[in-house]
Design an enzyme around this catalytic site. Structure first.
Site, PDB file in Angstrom:
ATOM      1  N   ARG A   1      -7.522  -2.843   9.717  1.00  0.00           N
ATOM      2  CA  ARG A   1      -6.618  -3.775  10.393  1.00  0.00           C
ATOM      3  C   ARG A   1      -7.245  -4.354  11.666  1.00  0.00           C
ATOM      4  O   ARG A   1      -6.960  -5.493  12.033  1.00  0.00           O
ATOM      5  CB  ARG A   1      -5.287  -3.086  10.686  1.00  0.00           C
ATOM      6  CG  ARG A   1      -4.607  -2.593   9.411  1.00  0.00           C
ATOM      7  CD  ARG A   1      -3.129  -2.324   9.574  1.00  0.00           C
ATOM      8  NE  ARG A   1      -2.634  -1.538   8.462  1.00  0.00           N
ATOM      9  CZ  ARG A   1      -2.324  -2.029   7.250  1.00  0.00           C
ATOM     10  NH1 ARG A   1      -2.488  -3.316   7.011  1.00  0.00           N
ATOM     11  NH2 ARG A   1      -1.877  -1.231   6.290  1.00  0.00           N
TER      12      ARG A   1
ATOM     13  N   ARG B   1      -8.726  12.242  12.425  1.00  0.00           N
ATOM     14  CA  ARG B   1      -7.283  12.085  12.617  1.00  0.00           C
ATOM     15  C   ARG B   1      -6.571  13.435  12.553  1.00  0.00           C
ATOM     16  O   ARG B   1      -6.963  14.334  11.812  1.00  0.00           O
ATOM     17  CB  ARG B   1      -6.720  11.108  11.582  1.00  0.00           C
ATOM     18  CG  ARG B   1      -7.315   9.713  11.732  1.00  0.00           C
ATOM     19  CD  ARG B   1      -6.825   8.748  10.691  1.00  0.00           C
ATOM     20  NE  ARG B   1      -5.411   8.452  10.864  1.00  0.00           N
ATOM     21  CZ  ARG B   1      -4.739   7.620  10.067  1.00  0.00           C
ATOM     22  NH1 ARG B   1      -5.351   7.031   9.068  1.00  0.00           N
ATOM     23  NH2 ARG B   1      -3.456   7.394  10.273  1.00  0.00           N
TER      24      ARG B   1
ATOM     25  N   ASP C   1       1.837  -0.741  11.988  1.00  0.00           N
ATOM     26  CA  ASP C   1       0.543  -1.223  11.513  1.00  0.00           C
ATOM     27  C   ASP C   1       0.262  -2.669  11.921  1.00  0.00           C
ATOM     28  O   ASP C   1      -0.864  -3.149  11.729  1.00  0.00           O
ATOM     29  CB  ASP C   1       0.459  -1.109   9.993  1.00  0.00           C
ATOM     30  CG  ASP C   1       0.292   0.331   9.537  1.00  0.00           C
ATOM     31  OD1 ASP C   1      -0.294   1.124  10.295  1.00  0.00           O
ATOM     32  OD2 ASP C   1       0.743   0.653   8.425  1.00  0.00           O
TER      33      ASP C   1
ATOM     34  N   ARG D   1       2.781   5.981  -3.274  1.00  0.00           N
ATOM     35  CA  ARG D   1       3.917   6.783  -3.713  1.00  0.00           C
ATOM     36  C   ARG D   1       4.167   6.643  -5.212  1.00  0.00           C
ATOM     37  O   ARG D   1       4.564   7.605  -5.879  1.00  0.00           O
ATOM     38  CB  ARG D   1       5.163   6.401  -2.906  1.00  0.00           C
ATOM     39  CG  ARG D   1       5.085   6.890  -1.448  1.00  0.00           C
ATOM     40  CD  ARG D   1       6.101   6.173  -0.566  1.00  0.00           C
ATOM     41  NE  ARG D   1       6.184   6.738   0.780  1.00  0.00           N
ATOM     42  CZ  ARG D   1       5.331   6.456   1.776  1.00  0.00           C
ATOM     43  NH1 ARG D   1       4.318   5.614   1.548  1.00  0.00           N
ATOM     44  NH2 ARG D   1       5.484   6.990   2.967  1.00  0.00           N
TER      45      ARG D   1
ATOM     46  N   LYS E   1       0.827  -1.212   0.000  1.00  0.00           N
ATOM     47  CA  LYS E   1       0.000   0.000   0.000  1.00  0.00           C
ATOM     48  C   LYS E   1       0.859   1.258   0.000  1.00  0.00           C
ATOM     49  O   LYS E   1       0.596   2.214  -0.735  1.00  0.00           O
ATOM     50  CB  LYS E   1      -0.941  -0.012   1.208  1.00  0.00           C
ATOM     51  CG  LYS E   1      -1.950   1.138   1.209  1.00  0.00           C
ATOM     52  CD  LYS E   1      -3.218   0.765   1.972  1.00  0.00           C
ATOM     53  CE  LYS E   1      -3.019   0.747   3.469  1.00  0.00           C
ATOM     54  NZ  LYS E   1      -3.135   2.096   4.065  1.00  0.00           N
ATOM     55  N   SER E   2       1.898   1.286   0.846  1.00  0.00           N
ATOM     56  CA  SER E   2       2.753   2.469   0.934  1.00  0.00           C
ATOM     57  C   SER E   2       3.411   2.782  -0.406  1.00  0.00           C
ATOM     58  O   SER E   2       3.459   3.945  -0.846  1.00  0.00           O
ATOM     59  CB  SER E   2       3.838   2.257   1.996  1.00  0.00           C
ATOM     60  OG  SER E   2       3.274   2.130   3.277  1.00  0.00           O
TER      61      SER E   2
END
Length: 449
Positions: free
Chosen positions: A402, A129, A326, A33, A28-29
């Site tokens: 998660r 958040r 995570d 990007r 995902k990261s």
């Protein structure tokens, strides 16, 4: 529920041994990007293995809104025709980042040094958040921000017309904050310097260099010092996204706790800034072999062979937190089946993720007969050993993918079924979770509302 669907209650039942090959989605990261850097390059960037979860798809929509041409050619195969550093167009509408903290924070960083204005929002979870951790440093470049009380979304960012480079020490271990500042620095003249006291995932630095930016990393007494020279012309790339170690954590941990299991998870990224969970599992006694180690897309990867094994509780040191931030929810599930207690320290960042993950896991584990302790920065799970977890509880997912997946894994080895009130957020990062786990032998079902 997620920003894109209706509530989906789910229940996981005790199952027999898990077996087979778990081909988890792309990282995902790196997927976020790849889209963003492709939009900042001049020319066509080609991406394979892109995660097609809701979070990443929202980033793709955002890049289109800022003027890049983003095209899907097939499953996981995408191209991005970029507009160059500083070339973002002002979006016509509000940018909805759904559930993605990574997406919104990185995009805020990119546009903060461009002479445009954009308004960002998200789902109910994202809008709770804190965004001050981004708006404070981008103000150093000359950007202005206007949001809700406490620095929360919806928020409008007015980019700096004449940005100045900045030097910023990241006050908490956060790859999102570090990356947002570096991305802001791309369109500022001169050198932008980011100092992080604790190393966090380094995908941004790796990708900056891969796209042709001048970036250096130095280990000093102050910490890790990253220096970026601004206003480069980024060159388009071909990016093969490795499989996500955070998604792989779920089938891996399920196999570790379900007796008789043996699975293989191919092509998982083993970036040293992301592999804290696997180090911890091995310390607990997990039987994990790392085979066929190689490099793909500039990232170290390996095939994981995982077998069930008896586990013991451990002390997880605080300095490991950034490399597995995570994975603490699923680790707390594994800890429930260990002998003795597992203590996770230095985890206060979990309080401000998609949910307060310390509280969410503690309450859910307690609902299933597991004793926990917590303070602001610590979670302790008192393990009940293999076969010792009662289960039978219904847990709140708190709009957190998660949390939902962790409790589904708990149910696979608990003595009674485990339910979550809403599994729809799973689609944000792991849209094939249910069929993949079912193929391995799990019994995860959607409940009637």
């Amino acid at each position: 529920m997620s920003s894109h669907g209706t509530i989906i209650p789910m229940t996981s039942h005790k199952c027999g041994p898990l077996s087979g090959v778990a081909e988890v989605p792309g990282d995902k990261s790196i997927s976020h990007r790849a889209l963003i850097f492709g939009a900042l390059a001049v020319g066509e960037t080609k991406i394979t293995g892109l995660l097609e979860g809701e979070d990443v798809l929202d980033t793709a929509k955002a890049m289109r809104a800022f003027g890049a041409e983003v095209t899907q050619h097939g499953p996981g195969e995408w191209s991005v025709h970029g507009v160059g550093v500083g070339g973002f167009a002002e979006p016509e509408n509000v940018i909805d980042c759904g559930n993605s903290g990574t997406g919104v924070r990185l995009i805020m960083g990119v546009m903060a040094t461009q002479p445009i204005t954009a308004t960002f929002t998200g789902d109910a979870s994202l809008n709770k958040r804190p965004m001050g951790r981004i708006t404070d440093p981008v103000a150093l470049f000359g950007a202005a921000s206007y949001g809700r009380e406490g620095g929360r979304l919806p928020m409008t960012i007015v980019g700096a017309a004449n940005p100045t480079p900045a030097t910023y020490t990241v006050p908490m271990p956060s790859a999102q904050v570090k990356s947002a500042v570096l991305l802001a620095g791309l369109n500022a003249p001169g050198q932008t310097v980011v100092i992080e006291k604790e190393a966090t995932r380094d995908h941004t630095e790796r990708m900056l260099a891969g796209f042709g930016a001048e970036v250096s990393v130095e280990e000093t007494e102050e910490g890790r010092v990253i220096t970026l020279t601004g206003q480069p012309e980024l060159k388009p790339q071909e990016i093969a996204v490795p499989r996500d170690p955070s998604s792989a954590a779920f089938p891996v941990c399920a196999a570790v706790i379900v007796p008789g299991s043996e699975i293989t998870v191919p092509g998982v990224s083993l970036n040293s800034t992301r592999n804290g969970l696997y180090t911890t599992l091995v310390e607990m006694g997990a039987d994990i072999a790392f085979e066929n180690a190689r490099e793909e897309g500039g990232e170290p990867v390996a095939d994981l062979r995982v077998k069930h094994a008896p586990l013991k509780g451990v002390e997880v040191p605080p300095e490991r937190a950034a490399s597995m931030i995570d994975e603490y929810p699923i680790l707390s599930v594994v800890a429930s089946f260990a002998e003795g207690k597992t203590t996770m320290r230095g985890v206060k960042e979990l309080r401000v993720k998609e949910s307060d993950r310390i509280d969410a896991m503690a309450r859910g584990l307690e609902a299933n007969g597991i004793i926990t302790e917590e303070d602001e920065d610590t979670l302790i799970v008192h393990g009940m050993g293999a076969g010792g977890v009662p289960g039978g509880g219904t847990c709140q997912s708190h709009l957190d993918h998660r949390i939902a997946m962790s409790f589904m894994c708990l149910g696979m080895a608990a003595n009674n079924p485990v339910s979550v009130d809403d599994g729809s957020p799973i689609a944000t990062s792991f849209p094939v979770f249910e069929p993949l786990m079912t193929q391995l032998g799990a019994k995860v079902v959607r409940d009637e509302i």
